[in-house]
Design a protein around this motif. Structure first.
Motif, PDB file in Angstrom:
ATOM      1  N   SER A 151      44.333  57.406  76.572  1.00 47.47           N
ATOM      2  CA  SER A 151      45.652  57.268  76.981  1.00 47.47           C
ATOM      3  C   SER A 151      46.257  56.082  76.212  1.00 47.47           C
ATOM      4  O   SER A 151      47.576  56.431  75.731  1.00 47.47           O
ATOM      5  N   ILE A 152      45.651  55.209  76.025  1.00 44.28           N
ATOM      6  CA  ILE A 152      46.334  53.999  75.189  1.00 44.28           C
ATOM      7  C   ILE A 152      46.507  54.609  73.619  1.00 44.28           C
ATOM      8  O   ILE A 152      47.612  54.365  72.932  1.00 44.28           O
ATOM      9  N   ARG A 153      45.382  55.086  73.219  1.00 44.81           N
ATOM     10  CA  ARG A 153      45.437  55.745  71.807  1.00 44.81           C
ATOM     11  C   ARG A 153      46.703  56.723  71.798  1.00 44.81           C
ATOM     12  O   ARG A 153      47.245  56.841  70.716  1.00 44.81           O
ATOM     13  N   ARG A 154      46.660  57.649  72.508  1.00 45.46           N
ATOM     14  CA  ARG A 154      47.567  58.691  72.692  1.00 45.46           C
ATOM     15  C   ARG A 154      48.950  58.181  72.518  1.00 45.46           C
ATOM     16  O   ARG A 154      50.014  58.674  71.806  1.00 45.46           O
ATOM     17  N   ARG A 155      49.196  56.932  73.345  1.00 45.89           N
ATOM     18  CA  ARG A 155      50.570  56.515  73.490  1.00 45.89           C
ATOM     19  C   ARG A 155      51.087  55.571  72.222  1.00 45.89           C
ATOM     20  O   ARG A 155      52.197  55.466  72.100  1.00 45.89           O
ATOM     21  N   ILE A 156      50.128  54.802  71.743  1.00 44.90           N
ATOM     22  CA  ILE A 156      50.205  54.342  70.402  1.00 44.90           C
ATOM     23  C   ILE A 156      50.675  55.246  69.356  1.00 44.90           C
ATOM     24  O   ILE A 156      51.680  55.102  68.619  1.00 44.90           O
ATOM     25  N   GLU A 157      50.041  56.583  69.300  1.00 48.15           N
ATOM     26  CA  GLU A 157      50.264  57.327  67.998  1.00 48.15           C
ATOM     27  C   GLU A 157      51.335  58.149  68.318  1.00 48.15           C
ATOM     28  O   GLU A 157      52.089  58.568  67.413  1.00 48.15           O
ATOM     29  N   LYS A 158      52.068  58.009  69.790  1.00 51.04           N
ATOM     30  CA  LYS A 158      53.230  59.058  69.830  1.00 51.04           C
ATOM     31  C   LYS A 158      54.308  57.800  69.820  1.00 51.04           C
ATOM     32  O   LYS A 158      55.375  58.390  69.741  1.00 51.04           O
ATOM     33  N   GLY A 159      53.993  56.629  69.622  1.00 49.83           N
ATOM     34  CA  GLY A 159      54.992  55.609  69.320  1.00 49.83           C
ATOM     35  C   GLY A 159      55.905  55.112  70.540  1.00 49.83           C
ATOM     36  O   GLY A 159      56.657  54.327  70.339  1.00 49.83           O
ATOM     37  N   GLU A 160      55.061  55.249  71.588  1.00 54.70           N
ATOM     38  CA  GLU A 160      55.497  54.567  72.981  1.00 54.70           C
ATOM     39  C   GLU A 160      55.130  53.162  72.943  1.00 54.70           C
ATOM     40  O   GLU A 160      55.892  52.458  73.479  1.00 54.70           O
ATOM     41  N   LEU A 161      53.945  52.756  72.140  1.00 54.26           N
ATOM     42  CA  LEU A 161      53.662  51.500  72.274  1.00 54.26           C
ATOM     43  C   LEU A 161      53.327  50.845  70.671  1.00 54.26           C
ATOM     44  O   LEU A 161      53.050  51.879  69.839  1.00 54.26           O
ATOM     45  N   SER A 162      53.434  49.617  70.225  1.00 50.47           N
ATOM     46  CA  SER A 162      52.755  49.000  69.325  1.00 50.47           C
ATOM     47  C   SER A 162      51.565  48.676  69.413  1.00 50.47           C
ATOM     48  O   SER A 162      51.184  47.974  70.359  1.00 50.47           O
ATOM     49  N   GLY A 163      50.594  49.263  68.589  1.00 45.75           N
ATOM     50  CA  GLY A 163      49.329  48.728  68.874  1.00 45.75           C
ATOM     51  C   GLY A 163      48.418  49.190  67.408  1.00 45.75           C
ATOM     52  O   GLY A 163      48.966  49.677  66.527  1.00 45.75           O
ATOM     53  N   PRO A 164      47.153  48.963  67.442  1.00 44.48           N
ATOM     54  CA  PRO A 164      46.314  49.251  66.545  1.00 44.48           C
ATOM     55  C   PRO A 164      46.142  50.813  66.429  1.00 44.48           C
ATOM     56  O   PRO A 164      45.948  51.368  67.531  1.00 44.48           O
ATOM     57  N   TYR A 165      45.687  51.281  65.292  1.00 43.99           N
ATOM     58  CA  TYR A 165      44.806  52.451  65.268  1.00 43.99           C
ATOM     59  C   TYR A 165      43.430  52.345  66.020  1.00 43.99           C
ATOM     60  O   TYR A 165      42.596  51.434  65.886  1.00 43.99           O
ATOM     61  N   ILE A 166      43.111  53.452  66.954  1.00 43.04           N
ATOM     62  CA  ILE A 166      41.975  53.121  67.640  1.00 43.04           C
ATOM     63  C   ILE A 166      40.923  54.259  67.533  1.00 43.04           C
ATOM     64  O   ILE A 166      41.225  55.459  67.591  1.00 43.04           O
ATOM     65  N   TYR A 167      39.927  54.044  66.992  1.00 38.32           N
ATOM     66  CA  TYR A 167      38.551  54.762  67.031  1.00 38.32           C
ATOM     67  C   TYR A 167      37.842  54.550  68.399  1.00 38.32           C
ATOM     68  O   TYR A 167      37.866  53.425  68.791  1.00 38.32           O
ATOM     69  N   THR A 168      37.242  55.655  68.997  1.00 37.38           N
ATOM     70  CA  THR A 168      36.364  55.199  70.084  1.00 37.38           C
ATOM     71  C   THR A 168      35.053  56.170  70.199  1.00 37.38           C
ATOM     72  O   THR A 168      34.979  57.199  69.857  1.00 37.38           O
ATOM     73  N   ALA A 169      34.102  55.404  70.883  1.00 37.23           N
ATOM     74  CA  ALA A 169      32.995  55.943  71.290  1.00 37.23           C
ATOM     75  C   ALA A 169      32.702  56.681  72.527  1.00 37.23           C
ATOM     76  O   ALA A 169      31.740  57.243  72.894  1.00 37.23           O
ATOM     77  N   GLY A 170      34.179  56.753  73.247  1.00 36.27           N
ATOM     78  CA  GLY A 170      33.961  57.402  74.575  1.00 36.27           C
ATOM     79  C   GLY A 170      32.839  56.323  75.549  1.00 36.27           C
ATOM     80  O   GLY A 170      33.161  55.313  75.503  1.00 36.27           O
ATOM     81  N   THR A 171      32.158  56.954  75.994  1.00 31.87           N
ATOM     82  CA  THR A 171      30.829  56.436  76.929  1.00 31.87           C
ATOM     83  C   THR A 171      29.750  56.102  76.243  1.00 31.87           C
ATOM     84  O   THR A 171      29.277  57.117  75.458  1.00 31.87           O
ATOM     85  N   ALA A 172      28.970  54.913  76.267  1.00 33.91           N
ATOM     86  CA  ALA A 172      27.934  54.735  75.657  1.00 33.91           C
ATOM     87  C   ALA A 172      26.830  55.482  76.357  1.00 33.91           C
ATOM     88  O   ALA A 172      26.751  55.623  77.546  1.00 33.91           O
ATOM     89  N   LEU A 173      25.468  55.750  75.623  1.00 32.83           N
ATOM     90  CA  LEU A 173      24.352  56.031  75.995  1.00 32.83           C
ATOM     91  C   LEU A 173      23.219  54.967  76.236  1.00 32.83           C
ATOM     92  O   LEU A 173      23.217  54.278  75.210  1.00 32.83           O
ATOM     93  N   TYR A 174      22.776  54.966  77.398  1.00 34.06           N
ATOM     94  CA  TYR A 174      21.666  53.907  77.781  1.00 34.06           C
ATOM     95  C   TYR A 174      20.335  54.564  77.886  1.00 34.06           C
ATOM     96  O   TYR A 174      20.208  55.869  78.162  1.00 34.06           O
ATOM     97  N   PRO A 175      19.214  53.498  77.833  1.00 37.28           N
ATOM     98  CA  PRO A 175      17.885  54.326  77.936  1.00 37.28           C
ATOM     99  C   PRO A 175      17.777  54.846  79.484  1.00 37.28           C
ATOM    100  O   PRO A 175      18.547  54.506  80.348  1.00 37.28           O
ATOM    101  N   PRO A 176      16.812  55.751  79.679  1.00 34.08           N
ATOM    102  CA  PRO A 176      16.516  56.159  81.041  1.00 34.08           C
ATOM    103  C   PRO A 176      16.305  54.985  81.998  1.00 34.08           C
ATOM    104  O   PRO A 176      15.610  54.102  81.762  1.00 34.08           O
ATOM    105  N   HIS A 177      17.074  54.929  83.023  1.00 29.94           N
ATOM    106  CA  HIS A 177      17.064  53.838  84.046  1.00 29.94           C
ATOM    107  C   HIS A 177      17.395  52.458  83.318  1.00 29.94           C
ATOM    108  O   HIS A 177      16.952  51.206  83.707  1.00 29.94           O
ATOM    109  N   GLY A 178      18.292  52.276  82.367  1.00 25.89           N
ATOM    110  CA  GLY A 178      18.365  51.300  81.393  1.00 25.89           C
ATOM    111  C   GLY A 178      19.925  50.609  81.440  1.00 25.89           C
ATOM    112  O   GLY A 178      20.148  50.141  80.520  1.00 25.89           O
ATOM    113  N   ALA A 179      20.559  50.645  82.503  1.00 27.72           N
ATOM    114  CA  ALA A 179      21.980  50.066  82.560  1.00 27.72           C
ATOM    115  C   ALA A 179      21.810  48.540  82.411  1.00 27.72           C
ATOM    116  O   ALA A 179      20.984  47.917  82.972  1.00 27.72           O
ATOM    117  N   PRO A 180      22.485  47.956  81.503  1.00 30.88           N
ATOM    118  CA  PRO A 180      22.353  46.293  81.427  1.00 30.88           C
ATOM    119  C   PRO A 180      22.722  45.699  82.649  1.00 30.88           C
ATOM    120  O   PRO A 180      23.457  46.185  83.409  1.00 30.88           O
TER     121      PRO A 180
END
Length: 425
Positions: A151-180
């Protein structure tokens, strides 16, 4: 009796539909059209009487001018003609570099929640505070709620917000039963259970495929996860390899949170592209291991200030981590700048530059970490990373010269992104 039962079932059905619609509206609708095309500003800007660092390896241009036209750098030099209709960006013997990158950020603080529905004014203030005021024109989110980040990325690129260009990993992957442990201590249990913790290579492949299809630009793996204080759980190599393979088949990079020797080794063996941190448990992380990572063309993001502010205040704790970063650099490894801001709630950058100096890095190396190195690693050197005609007008303007003091990288005066002044002090 039968009539009351029917009414009760009808009410339950209505409540279910309303709940489902609410979840869809808040969590899934914001992910639509997640990466709009880049929009360039119209018009002409000029920055005059500046010391211009075209790139880390070039001799700086003294008393030079940068001319920007329609979002691109049009001319750079000492004899640039400035048209009468140009907007003059205040300089007064400032320092101009290519726009800074922060290659490790997060949008996980509560203030980013439901970003699709927050006011533009609120989000713009937060983006300026967290990124623009520190010179960042491009950031890489290494794991947040995609509904918020997209949402933040889209609103920046559409000119609604001033902000940086955003690359994202979405959701990270963890080991089995391995949430920090630090996520388990701060997140609701049901939310922790939803974190991707694949138990087979096939499951990892499926998660990465869905993540990239939804709009993620990269993949983030916890190859070493602090599941308890003092204990790191490594991701099984076959699971990490499956995630890396699927990402690379889609032309995407993989970043890894390593934590210790085992986590670094999994990252090396599976073919990860970037270590998202220096290993904070440096036991066994020696020249041979680092050389192996470098031979695999793996880069590193030190995130040194994060360790000093969130792990311990013991000044000697940082000595082996700084030595690790210094050795990685001396062996020829590529370093990228990143702070883990968002997980770390102190947004100031001066402390990171202090720690990089303690790691034996000079200003040219740090400028490369902020500009040319991340642009090259993300495959966009033709558009970003240097102050060169024809490239995007992403520029960071400083009050003082970082060649005399690394902390001057934190003295940001103005920021230009895609040809528009998006922040001024």
């Amino acid at each position: 009796m039968r009539r009351w039962l029917f009414r009760l079932l009808s009410l339950v059905l209505v409540l279910f539909v309303v709940a489902f619609a609410g979840i869809w509206l808040l969590e899934f609708y914001p992910r639509h059209g997640s990466h709009p095309p880049l929009q360039l500003a119209r018009g002409t800007l000029a920055i005059q009487h500046a010391r211009i660092y075209v790139s880390p390896g070039d001799t700086p241009i003294e008393d030079g001018t940068v001319l920007v036209r329609d979002g691109l750098i049009a001319a750079v030099g000492t004899n640039v003609e400035v048209p009468s209709d140009a907007t003059i960006v205040p300089c007064d013997h400032c320092v101009v570099t290519a726009g800074f990158w922060n290659a490790h950020v997060h949008f996980t603080e509560p203030k980013w929640s439901m970003a699709n529905w927050k006011s533009a004014g609120t989000l713009a203030t937060q983006l300026a505070d967290m990124f623009l005021s520190h010179g960042f024109t491009t950031v890489i989110d290494l794991g947040s709620n995609p509904a918020d980040t997209f949402s933040i990325r889209r609103r920046i690129e559409k000119g609604e917000l001033s902000g940086p260009y955003i690359y994202t990993a979405g959701t990270a992957l963890y080991p089995p039963h391995g949430a920090p442990f630090y996520l388990r201590e701060t997140m609701p249990r049901w939310m922790v259970m939803l974190l991707p913790q694949p138990e087979t290579p096939q499951e990892a492949t499926s998660i990465v495929r869905r993540n990239l299809a939804s709009g993620a630009d990269i993949t983030k793996l916890f190859t070493g996860s602090w599941v308890q204080r003092g204990h790191v759980l490594p991701m099984p190599v076959n699971i990490a390899t499956a995630a890396v393979t699927e990402s690379h088949l889609n032309g995407k990079l993989v970043f890894a949170h390593p934590s210790n020797l085992a986590g670094v080794q999994v990252a090396i063996d599976s073919g990860v592209d970037v270590l998202a941190h220096a290993a904070d448990d440096t036991n066994g992380v020696d020249a041979a291991l680092l050389s192996s990572a470098i031979r695999k063309n793996m880069a590193m993001i030190p995130t040194l200030k994060m360790f000093t502010t969130t792990v311990t205040t013991d000044p000697h704790y940082m000595d082996p981590i700084c030595a690790e970063v210094q050795q990685f650099h001396q062996l020829g490894g590529t370093l990228l700048f990143g702070t883990d801001v968002g997980y770390m709630t102190d947004y100031t950058t001066e402390g990171e530059f202090v720690e990089l100096g303690k790691s034996g890095l000079d200003w040219k190396t740090v400028l490369g970490m902020l500009t040319t190195n991340p642009a090259a690693r993300m495959g966009v050197s033709s558009a970003k990373g240097t102050v060169t005609p024809g490239k995007l007008a992403d520029l960071t303007i400083l009050d003082a010269d970082p060649a005399t003091d690394l902390t001057n990288f934190s003295r940001v005066r103005s920021v230009v992104r895609s040809g528009k002044v998006v922040w001024q002090r």
